[in-house]
Design a protein around this motif. Structure first.
Motif, short mmCIF file in Angstrom:
data_model
loop_
_atom_site.label_atom_id
_atom_site.label_comp_id
_atom_site.label_asym_id
_atom_site.label_seq_id
_atom_site.Cartn_x
_atom_site.Cartn_y
_atom_site.Cartn_z
N HIS A 118 0.69 -1.24 -0.11
CA HIS A 118 -0.08 -0.01 -0.08
C HIS A 118 0.86 1.26 -0.01
O HIS A 118 1.02 1.95 1.18
N TYR A 119 1.60 1.53 -1.08
CA TYR A 119 2.32 2.73 -1.34
C TYR A 119 3.82 2.67 -0.77
O TYR A 119 4.50 3.36 -0.72
N GLY A 120 4.13 1.48 -0.07
CA GLY A 120 5.24 1.34 0.81
C GLY A 120 6.19 0.17 0.43
O GLY A 120 5.60 -0.95 0.01
N TYR A 121 7.30 0.25 0.29
CA TYR A 121 8.43 -1.06 -0.02
C TYR A 121 9.70 -0.81 0.95
O TYR A 121 9.78 0.26 1.46
N THR A 164 -1.59 2.78 -10.88
CA THR A 164 -1.56 3.95 -11.44
C THR A 164 -1.51 5.34 -10.51
O THR A 164 -0.67 6.31 -10.66
N PHE A 165 -2.26 5.29 -9.36
CA PHE A 165 -2.15 6.44 -8.54
C PHE A 165 -0.81 6.57 -7.78
O PHE A 165 -0.15 7.46 -7.56
N PHE A 166 -0.08 5.32 -7.49
CA PHE A 166 1.12 5.04 -6.80
C PHE A 166 2.13 5.72 -7.94
O PHE A 166 3.21 6.56 -7.50
N ALA A 167 2.06 5.28 -9.13
CA ALA A 167 3.05 5.88 -10.10
C ALA A 167 2.95 7.21 -10.22
O ALA A 167 4.06 7.95 -10.49
N PHE A 168 1.90 8.21 -10.05
CA PHE A 168 1.70 9.31 -10.19
C PHE A 168 2.32 10.11 -9.02
O PHE A 168 3.36 10.88 -9.08
N ARG A 186 7.14 8.15 -14.29
CA ARG A 186 5.90 7.89 -13.78
C ARG A 186 5.63 6.71 -14.56
O ARG A 186 5.31 5.62 -14.07
N GLU A 187 5.88 6.57 -15.83
CA GLU A 187 5.58 5.41 -16.69
C GLU A 187 6.28 4.07 -16.61
O GLU A 187 5.89 3.02 -16.18
N ALA A 188 7.79 4.44 -16.13
CA ALA A 188 8.38 3.50 -15.79
C ALA A 188 8.29 2.74 -14.51
O ALA A 188 8.33 1.65 -14.37
N LEU A 189 7.67 3.57 -13.52
CA LEU A 189 7.25 3.07 -12.31
C LEU A 189 6.22 2.30 -12.40
O LEU A 189 6.00 0.92 -11.85
N ARG A 190 5.02 2.56 -13.02
CA ARG A 190 3.90 2.00 -13.26
C ARG A 190 4.20 0.48 -13.95
O ARG A 190 3.75 -0.42 -13.30
N GLU A 191 5.08 0.40 -14.92
CA GLU A 191 5.38 -0.71 -15.60
C GLU A 191 6.24 -1.69 -14.54
O GLU A 191 5.91 -2.97 -14.40
N ALA A 192 6.99 -1.03 -13.72
CA ALA A 192 7.78 -1.91 -12.77
C ALA A 192 6.49 -2.40 -11.49
O ALA A 192 6.81 -3.55 -11.22
#
Length: 436
Positions: A118-121, A164-168, A186-192
């Motif tokens: 949930h948004y954290g790693y 999607t929101f996480f990527a933004f 943003r797009e690279a993060l979404r694909e990851a």
């Protein structure tokens, strides 16, 4: 609008001897139509500080009280978080963080829908590195083994919340780690995140082959400012392409080499808030449309964009109004959702999120968007249900012929979706552009 005789002529499952209850003709996926959940973000905030919203809302220490509230409300499924950054340890995992939630689920017989990221790693992990999806895969497998050892099924998971929101907020706005600030990042993060989610689904199902996945993302409608028609194409791209990008990858429509497939996407959770309808901004978050703005689309229309694209089972993955507007918001969401059911959407539930209040990430002020408000009391946060919101929930439970409290075995009989469909036909709600 509400037929006074409806409750008398419709089957009331909670009042019949279990041996007399008929089999569901269209069984739902979940044991109750109404779901709820608890805010469980664990992001690194833009000030560099690790946030733990479970701690900030005192949900961990009030877990049993919180779950008893849901039980009294007839809610049998709760979105619940496993805090990946906290449970990850060198060479293994420490799941003691969720012991209070597991104990509460066991006592109340409420089923958790586990959010695994949930948004954290974990600290020091680069989401753009190959190690990210590998570490997430290992964690998902360990989490599946842990919860299946301590709780009976069925099992539900959301591998990565709001990709999607996480990527933004982490890839373009710089609110949370990894603090990137470009559309390319943003797009690279979404694909990851999509790759990690796909590998996470497969890891979970290596342990629990029948586990169901709910992939949630916001419903979004973006329009160009009236004085900037040159932005219409960019706004339309966000509405009709960008909104669906993560779901498309999980489904296998885009980037199929990442391993997406319809059974990976499984259940679509559409998160619905008023600020999801926006006016386009070239930099930073877009501007939420004011009520009555001519650019607002009915929620029914937004839901059908998803249904027409995937034809997968759906839920409203999160929804809530604010403060005194909570009951009216629920009424509008239910009317729009039933209008979508009348157009053929396969709706399996509505998640009233959160169950207890949460703070605004930026200001720390209580949002008053929960079923229960949190009232400071000598260092503790008392749970105080907002009665008008509860009353509106009760009204809809009766309209849909749903239980209003859980019995001793709340999972023995699935939701009868045919009754939801019949209620939609009886009420005949019409899509309303002023719904919010």
């Amino acid at each position: 609008m509400f037929a006074g005789h409806a409750a008398l002529r419709h089957w009331e499952p909670v009042h019949f001897d279990r041996h007399l209850i008929r089999m569901a003709t269209r069984p739902g996926i979940f044991p109750t139509f109404f779901l709820s959940g608890f805010e469980c973000s664990t992001f690194l905030w833009k000030d560099g500080r690790r946030r733990d919203l479970v701690d900030e809302t005192q949900h961990r220490e009030h877990a049993l009280e919180d779950y008893r509230l849901l039980r009294q409300l007839g809610i049998g499924v709760a979105r619940e978080g496993i805090p990946w950054p906290l449970v990850a340890r060198q060479g293994g995992f420490d799941f003691h963080w969720i012991e209070p939630m597991i104990a509460a689920c066991r006592e109340t017989k409420i089923l958790p829908l586990w959010d695994l990221c949930h948004y954290g790693y974990p600290d020091g992990l680069d989401p753009f590195s190959p190690d990210f999806s590998l570490r997430f895969e290992q964690y998902c497998e360990a989490a599946a083994r842990h919860v299946s050892t301590h709780l009976p099924g069925p099992y539900y998971f959301t591998p990565i919340n709001e990709i999607t929101f996480f990527a933004f907020c982490g890839g373009e706005w710089g609110w949370v780690a990894p603090y990137c600030k470009s559309r390319q990042e943003r797009e690279a993060l979404r694909e990851a995140l999509c790759l990690a989610a796909i590998r996470g689904v497969k890891a979970i199902r290596s342990v629990l082959p029948d586990a169901r996945m709910v992939h949630v993302d916001p419903l979004v409608q973006v329009i160009a400012p009236a004085d900037r028609p040159d932005l219409a194409e960019a706004a339309a791209h966000e509405t009709h392409v960008d909104t669906f990008r993560a779901w498309d990858i999980l489904y296998g429509k885009e980037r199929p080499e990442l391993g997406g497939a319809p059974d990976i996407l499984d259940i679509v959770g559409a998160n619905n808030y008023s600020f999801g309808q926006m006016e386009y901004r070239e930099q930073g978050p877009h501007k939420a449309l004011e009520p009555g703005h001519p650019g607002i689309e009915p929620l029914c229309v937004l839901l059908h964009r998803i249904w027409d694209r995937y034809k997968r089972p759906m839920i409203i993955g999160e929804t809530s109004g604010m403060s005194k507007g909570r009951p009216e918001w629920l009424r509008d969401v239910m009317q729009e959702s039933l209008a979508a059911v009348n157009r053929g959407m396969d709706l399996h539930g509505v998640c009233l999120f959160p169950a207890v209040d949460m703070p605004d990430w930026h200001t720390g002020e209580w949002l008053h968007n929960g079923i229960a408000d949190l009232v400071p009391d000598d260092g503790r946060l008392r749970r105080v249900p907002y009665q008008p919101y509860v009353d509106e929930l009760r009204r809809w439970q009766k309209e849909l012929n749903r239980v209003t409290s859980l019995d001793d075995d709340p999972h023995s009989d699935p939701v009868e979706l045919q009754e939801v469909i019949e209620a939609a036909r009886r009420l005949r709600p019409q899509p309303d552009a002023n719904w919010h």
